[in-house]
Design a protein around this motif. Structure first.
Motif, short mmCIF file in Angstrom:
data_model
loop_
_atom_site.label_atom_id
_atom_site.label_comp_id
_atom_site.label_asym_id
_atom_site.label_seq_id
_atom_site.Cartn_x
_atom_site.Cartn_y
_atom_site.Cartn_z
N MET A 37 0.85 -1.20 0.00
CA MET A 37 0.00 0.00 0.00
C MET A 37 0.89 1.25 0.00
O MET A 37 2.07 1.19 0.36
N MET A 38 0.32 2.38 -0.36
CA MET A 38 1.07 3.65 -0.39
C MET A 38 0.15 4.80 0.02
O MET A 38 -1.07 4.64 0.07
N ARG A 39 0.79 5.98 0.27
CA ARG A 39 -0.01 7.17 0.56
C ARG A 39 -0.42 7.82 -0.77
O ARG A 39 0.40 7.89 -1.69
N ALA A 40 -1.64 8.31 -0.84
CA ALA A 40 -2.08 9.01 -2.06
C ALA A 40 -3.17 10.02 -1.70
O ALA A 40 -4.09 9.71 -0.93
N TRP A 41 -3.05 11.23 -2.26
CA TRP A 41 -4.14 12.20 -2.18
C TRP A 41 -5.13 11.86 -3.27
O TRP A 41 -4.74 11.59 -4.40
N LYS A 42 -6.41 11.87 -2.93
CA LYS A 42 -7.42 11.62 -3.97
C LYS A 42 -8.51 12.69 -3.93
O LYS A 42 -8.99 13.07 -2.85
N VAL A 43 -8.88 13.16 -5.12
CA VAL A 43 -10.00 14.09 -5.25
C VAL A 43 -11.27 13.26 -5.14
O VAL A 43 -11.48 12.33 -5.92
N LEU A 96 -6.23 12.62 1.97
CA LEU A 96 -5.05 11.74 1.98
C LEU A 96 -5.46 10.40 2.58
O LEU A 96 -6.09 10.35 3.64
N GLY A 97 -5.06 9.31 1.89
CA GLY A 97 -5.39 7.98 2.42
C GLY A 97 -4.44 6.93 1.89
O GLY A 97 -3.43 7.25 1.27
N GLU A 98 -4.77 5.67 2.15
CA GLU A 98 -3.98 4.55 1.66
C GLU A 98 -4.55 4.10 0.32
O GLU A 98 -5.76 4.10 0.13
N ALA A 99 -3.67 3.71 -0.59
CA ALA A 99 -4.14 3.22 -1.89
C ALA A 99 -3.24 2.08 -2.33
O ALA A 99 -2.10 1.96 -1.87
N ASP A 100 -3.76 1.26 -3.24
CA ASP A 100 -2.93 0.19 -3.81
C ASP A 100 -1.83 0.80 -4.66
O ASP A 100 -2.04 1.83 -5.31
N ILE A 101 -0.67 0.15 -4.68
CA ILE A 101 0.40 0.61 -5.57
C ILE A 101 -0.04 0.33 -7.01
O ILE A 101 -0.44 -0.80 -7.33
N ASP A 159 2.92 8.29 -3.21
CA ASP A 159 4.28 7.73 -3.13
C ASP A 159 4.75 7.19 -4.47
O ASP A 159 5.94 7.22 -4.78
N GLU A 160 3.81 6.62 -5.26
CA GLU A 160 4.17 6.09 -6.58
C GLU A 160 3.15 6.62 -7.60
O GLU A 160 1.95 6.69 -7.31
N ALA A 161 3.66 6.99 -8.77
CA ALA A 161 2.79 7.51 -9.84
C ALA A 161 3.03 6.69 -11.10
O ALA A 161 4.06 6.03 -11.23
#
Ligand SMILES: NC(=O)c1ccc[n+]([C@@H]2O[C@H](COP(=O)([O-])OP(=O)(O)OC[C@H]3O[C@@H](n4cnc5c(N)ncnc54)[C@H](OP(=O)(O)O)[C@@H]3O)[C@@H](O)[C@H]2O)c1
Length: 330
Positions: free
Chosen positions: A1-7, A19-24, A101-103
């Protein structure tokens, strides 16, 4: 998992992004995945939060168009090897942007980042400088000794255009609002800077050019600024339509174009292929190594401060580039 901002829904950035957790994410065959070391913020990220940008990914999505980092996975058709230090325009239009963290990024928009370039500067290199080069050199055909007028001069693309215009031997006039922004334009190499909060831009450009007007005008602002540009452009002038920071494009009257032998020239980086852009990139890196151009990192922030920083961009209080520097535990 990674940190990601989501609209989560469309609206003002500070109110709609979480800001939350998301799958890589997994790259498709033409993409690479990048461990984000730095991500630059821009007005298009604000437009994407609002849902007013031409690209509208399904909600919720991660914005962030510009990143620098290291390739951690490559799709079957991608040519950039895992482990390469890169700067890239992300797959923001699919919702896998750089505020994480990853794009993901198309391999075609991923370019080598020199070891000696700091990730913060690398994160704000591709969009501003590729756009400035395609606008001023490829499309605008700016010649040494000509006058280049840069609107939105203290912004992301504006600061790059000022520096590049100067490096190409043009006389550069810039327009910006307020003392701090005027100072940014001066630092980038503008000979004359017009503060549009205090001066009439059309009159000031005419005065600075001995009534001749500017030969090439770089316009990332649109709206009324575009209209004014048409009133202070030289005979055989080229008005480069870059963007609409003001919120709207503006159409030119054919009659004015004819009377002044003026061309309105569209500029869109996304329409060029990788081999062409690689050449543009190499030329720009040579100028960077010579010290002629320098990414304008005005402010570095941690990932937690993205919403407030996007609001500053939206409210026109930011200048140069704001860059998120990623910190990781371990
Ligand atoms: N065609 C392409 O390939 C391409 C590539 C990159 C960007 N763009 C477009 O170019 C535009 C500008 O991008 P940028 O990165 O330079 O943005 P930016 O860093 O936010 O700068 C834009 C400048 O426009 C001025 N401005 C005028 N009205 C504004 C308003 N209502 N809100 C915010 N700023 C306003 C501001 O200057 P003052 O406050 O000093 O007036 C600001 O510094 C965007 O529309 C973007 O999508 C196009």
């Amino acid at each position: 998992m990674m940190r990601a901002w989501k609209v989560q829904r469309h609206g003002e950035p500070g109110e709609v992004i979480a800001l939350g957790e998301a799958d890589i994410p997994v790259p498709n065959p033409d993409e690479v995945r990048i461990r984000v070391d730095a991500a630059a913020l821009g007005l298009p990220d604000v437009f994407m939060c609002r849902g007013t940008y031409p690209f509208k990914p399904d909600l919720p999505f991660t914005p962030g168009q510009e990143v620098a980092g290291v390739v951690t996975a490559a799709g079957a058709n991608a040519e950039t090897p895992v482990g390469t230090r890169v700067m890239a325009l992300t797959s923001f239009y699919r919702g896998f942007g750089g505020f994480a963290d990853e794009a993901l990024a198309p391999d075609s928009s991923t370019f080598a980042a020199p070891e000696e370039m700091d990730p913060a500067e690398a994160a704000c290199f591709v969009i501003p400088y590729h756009t400035a080069s395609l606008g001023i050199e490829t499309r605008g055909q700016l010649r040494p000794g000509e006058t280049l007028l840069v609107l939105g001069g203290a912004g992301g693309t504006g600061t790059a255009a000022i520096q590049l215009g100067r490096a190409l031997g043009a006389r550069v006039i810039a327009v910006a609002g307020g003392k701090e922004k005027v100072e940014v334009c001066r630092r980038c190499g503008a000979e004359v800077v017009i503060d549009h909060t205090e001066e009439n831009v059309v009159a000031a450009v005419k005065e600075a050019t001995g009534k001749l007007g500017a030969d090439v005008i770089y316009d990332p602002v649109g709206g009324k600024a575009f209209d004014g540009a048409l009133r202070c452009i030289a005979n055989e002038g080229r008005l480069l339509a870059i963007g609409y920071a003001s919120g709207a494009w503006h159409n030119a009257s054919t009659e004015i174009l004819v009377r002044k032998n003026v061309s309105v020239v569209g500029v869109f980086v996304g329409a060029y292929d990788k081999p062409f852009l690689e050449k543009v990139h190499d030329r720009l890196l040579a100028r960077w190594r010579d010290g002629a151009i320098r990414g304008q990192v005005e402010c570095e922030i941690p990932i937690e401060e993205i919403p407030a920083a996007l609001d500053r961009v939206a409210q026109r209080r930011a200048f140069g580039k704001t860059v998120v520097r990623m910190r990781r535990n371990g």
